[in-house]
Write an enzyme that holds these catalytic residues in place. Structure first.
Site, mmCIF file in Angstrom:
data_model
loop_
_atom_site.group_PDB
_atom_site.id
_atom_site.type_symbol
_atom_site.label_atom_id
_atom_site.label_comp_id
_atom_site.label_asym_id
_atom_site.label_seq_id
_atom_site.Cartn_x
_atom_site.Cartn_y
_atom_site.Cartn_z
ATOM 1 N N GLY A 137 -0.067 5.110 -7.125
ATOM 2 C CA GLY A 137 -0.297 3.738 -7.567
ATOM 3 C C GLY A 137 -1.774 3.382 -7.583
ATOM 4 O O GLY A 137 -2.254 2.721 -8.516
ATOM 5 N N ASN A 192 -0.242 -4.154 -6.021
ATOM 6 C CA ASN A 192 -0.731 -4.088 -4.638
ATOM 7 C C ASN A 192 -0.734 -5.468 -3.975
ATOM 8 O O ASN A 192 -1.108 -5.587 -2.815
ATOM 9 C CB ASN A 192 -2.133 -3.468 -4.573
ATOM 10 C CG ASN A 192 -3.204 -4.470 -4.933
ATOM 11 O OD1 ASN A 192 -3.078 -5.188 -5.921
ATOM 12 N ND2 ASN A 192 -4.237 -4.544 -4.127
ATOM 13 N N LYS A 201 3.368 1.238 -3.937
ATOM 14 C CA LYS A 201 2.761 0.408 -4.986
ATOM 15 C C LYS A 201 3.538 0.432 -6.305
ATOM 16 O O LYS A 201 3.407 -0.476 -7.118
ATOM 17 C CB LYS A 201 1.312 0.858 -5.239
ATOM 18 C CG LYS A 201 0.380 0.453 -4.112
ATOM 19 C CD LYS A 201 -1.056 0.850 -4.354
ATOM 20 C CE LYS A 201 -1.914 0.382 -3.198
ATOM 21 N NZ LYS A 201 -3.323 0.710 -3.337
ATOM 22 N N THR A 229 0.835 -1.205 0.000
ATOM 23 C CA THR A 229 0.000 0.000 0.000
ATOM 24 C C THR A 229 0.869 1.254 0.000
ATOM 25 O O THR A 229 2.084 1.180 -0.236
ATOM 26 C CB THR A 229 -1.017 -0.064 1.176
ATOM 27 O OG1 THR A 229 -1.962 1.001 1.008
ATOM 28 C CG2 THR A 229 -0.368 0.048 2.538
ATOM 29 N N ASP A 235 -6.315 -4.131 -7.026
ATOM 30 C CA ASP A 235 -7.096 -2.895 -6.826
ATOM 31 C C ASP A 235 -8.092 -2.715 -7.965
ATOM 32 O O ASP A 235 -9.190 -2.183 -7.775
ATOM 33 C CB ASP A 235 -6.171 -1.668 -6.803
ATOM 34 C CG ASP A 235 -5.475 -1.480 -5.462
ATOM 35 O OD1 ASP A 235 -5.951 -2.030 -4.447
ATOM 36 O OD2 ASP A 235 -4.438 -0.779 -5.435
ATOM 37 N N TYR A 245 -11.292 4.237 3.064
ATOM 38 C CA TYR A 245 -12.367 3.524 3.772
ATOM 39 C C TYR A 245 -12.375 3.774 5.274
ATOM 40 O O TYR A 245 -13.297 3.355 5.965
ATOM 41 C CB TYR A 245 -12.281 2.005 3.502
ATOM 42 C CG TYR A 245 -10.991 1.377 3.990
ATOM 43 C CD1 TYR A 245 -9.946 1.140 3.099
ATOM 44 C CD2 TYR A 245 -10.815 1.041 5.328
ATOM 45 C CE1 TYR A 245 -8.754 0.584 3.542
ATOM 46 C CE2 TYR A 245 -9.629 0.487 5.776
ATOM 47 C CZ TYR A 245 -8.608 0.258 4.880
ATOM 48 O OH TYR A 245 -7.418 -0.285 5.332
HETATM 49 P P1 ATR Z 1 0.632 4.817 -3.885
HETATM 50 O O1 ATR Z 1 1.550 4.723 -5.081
HETATM 51 O O2 ATR Z 1 0.853 3.719 -2.906
HETATM 52 O O3 ATR Z 1 -0.819 5.017 -4.271
HETATM 53 P P2 ATR Z 1 1.604 7.475 -3.600
HETATM 54 O O4 ATR Z 1 2.370 7.323 -4.862
HETATM 55 O O5 ATR Z 1 2.276 8.081 -2.412
HETATM 56 O O6 ATR Z 1 1.053 6.099 -3.093
HETATM 57 O O7 ATR Z 1 0.281 8.278 -3.974
HETATM 58 C C1 ATR Z 1 -0.463 8.986 -3.060
HETATM 59 C C2 ATR Z 1 -1.310 10.047 -3.778
HETATM 60 O O8 ATR Z 1 -1.911 10.872 -2.775
HETATM 61 C C3 ATR Z 1 -0.503 10.991 -4.661
HETATM 62 O O9 ATR Z 1 -1.331 11.430 -5.730
HETATM 63 C C4 ATR Z 1 -0.200 12.144 -3.718
HETATM 64 O O10 ATR Z 1 0.067 13.381 -4.359
HETATM 65 P P3 ATR Z 1 1.557 13.730 -4.910
HETATM 66 O O11 ATR Z 1 1.678 12.987 -6.210
HETATM 67 O O12 ATR Z 1 1.565 15.194 -5.063
HETATM 68 O O13 ATR Z 1 2.511 13.239 -3.856
HETATM 69 C C5 ATR Z 1 -1.501 12.239 -2.994
HETATM 70 N N1 ATR Z 1 -1.346 12.905 -1.697
HETATM 71 C C6 ATR Z 1 -0.850 12.361 -0.559
HETATM 72 N N2 ATR Z 1 -0.877 13.267 0.445
HETATM 73 C C7 ATR Z 1 -1.402 14.413 -0.089
HETATM 74 C C8 ATR Z 1 -1.715 15.697 0.445
HETATM 75 N N3 ATR Z 1 -1.486 15.997 1.727
HETATM 76 N N4 ATR Z 1 -2.252 16.615 -0.385
HETATM 77 C C9 ATR Z 1 -2.504 16.326 -1.692
HETATM 78 N N5 ATR Z 1 -2.231 15.114 -2.258
HETATM 79 C C10 ATR Z 1 -1.704 14.172 -1.460
#
Ligand code: ATR
Length: 295
Positions: free
Chosen positions: A138, A96, A75, A71, A111, A235
């Site tokens: 991801g 995932n 990912k 997660t 997913d 969730y």
């Molecule tokens: P995963 O690949 O496991 O889904 P991730 O690559 O860290 O995890 O993706 C998380 C998403 O949530 C990204 O789109 C992230 O935005 P950034 O690409 O700018 O990092 C978004 N995200 C996480 N925290 C955020 C926050 N506080 N405000 C806006 N977007 C956020």
């Protein structure tokens, strides 16, 4: 429920790999179904830093690991440590679920199935229509893949804090789905304009997830539309601030529990080749998520 420790040597180990994942309900869900089916398995939590991933992955090859979920935020980065990636996960660009096949680690993406199950009742509304997706991680990739492949919208617009990642997603998917037009929305007025015509708005970011339950992926100035479908893959809490906002304008909301169940069921079936007892999983999630302490 107490989450069993990963030291039970005689058991096959499963678990979730991520960072700051103490609020994940995957352990309680999978340990409940393991107990329901009386399987010699145990599902734990691997809350690790990025530097720890290589040694964690190599220990997964040699120990009694059957597999893992992956997660936020790993990912995508996890893919380079695995021995093989399923065709679907390769197309998506994110993993995932990991299955250990006699020391060979294979990456899958379940997913997609979770997104499909969540949106399937609304197929006709999404087809040929506008969809806005918040995020570019991801989980976003699996969501874009599922929406484009199974629901054929005319437009998918991506909104993300980091513009560069939104462009990467668009460049990745637009050659695969030529009947859908992809765009990146940056300004508040562009986002508002698109929201006014969108059939479906999806949050795929982690924003609003426990413990930051008051955070929202959209600016409070943006007005969602009456009857619009609003889907939040978060969730926990079961009703995020984003979904509360959607309800306040009489939009129709879709929470993240079906996605958790759908992706979990497919992962479990890959690890065990047994049918996932959906009703036992749903019951324990309902119980955990309605617990007034919220844990
Ligand atoms: P995963 O690949 O496991 O889904 P991730 O690559 O860290 O995890 O993706 C998380 C998403 O949530 C990204 O789109 C992230 O935005 P950034 O690409 O700018 O990092 C978004 N995200 C996480 N925290 C955020 C926050 N506080 N405000 C806006 N977007 C956020």
């Amino acid at each position: 429920m107490n989450i069993p420790k990963l030291a039970a040597e005689q058991k096959k180990h499963l678990g979730i790999i991520g960072c700051q994942i103490s609020h994940s309900l995957s352990p309680v869900m999978h340990n409940t179904v393991i107990q329901t089916l009386n399987l010699p398995m145990v599902y734990g939590v691997m809350d690790v830093t990025e530097e720890m991933l290589p040694s964690l992955i190599s220990s997964m090859r040699s120990l009694h690991f059957r597999g893992a979920n992956v997660t936020i935020p790993y990912k995508q980065i996890i893919m380079k440590y695995l021995d093989e990636i399923s065709e679907e996960a390769e197309k998506i660009g994110a993993v995932n679920t990991i299955v250990n096949n006699n020391g060979r680690l294979i990456g899958h993406n379940t997913d997609v199935w979770g997104v499909y199950l969540s949106l399937q009742p609304y197929t006709n509304e999404i087809k040929n229509n506008h969809v806005i997706i918040f995020g570019a991680g991801g989980a976003t990739k699996a969501t874009v893949f599922a929406v484009a492949k199974f629901f054929s919208p005319r437009y998918i617009s991506i909104v993300n804090r980091t513009a560069e990642k939104a462009h990467q997603i668009i460049n990745h998917f637009s050659p695969q789905y030529r009947l859908t037009k992809f765009s990146h929305l940056e300004t508040e007025s562009d986002i508002q304009r698109e929201i006014e015509v969108a059939a479906l708005v999806i949050n795929t970011t982690s924003v609003g997830m426990k413990p930051n339950i008051h955070a929202m992926p959209i600016s409070p100035n943006i007005v969602l539309q009456k009857n619009q479908l609003v889907f939040d893959i978060v969730y926990n809490p079961v009703e995020t601030s984003f979904l509360k906002l959607a309800k306040s304008v009489e939009a129709r909301t879709i929470g993240g529990v079906e996605m958790l169940l759908g992706q979990g069921a497919r992962a479990f079936e890959l690890w065990t080749h047994q049918e996932f007892p959906m009703s036992a999983a749903r019951a324990v999630l309902t119980q955990e998520l309605t617990n007034p302490n919220g844990e």
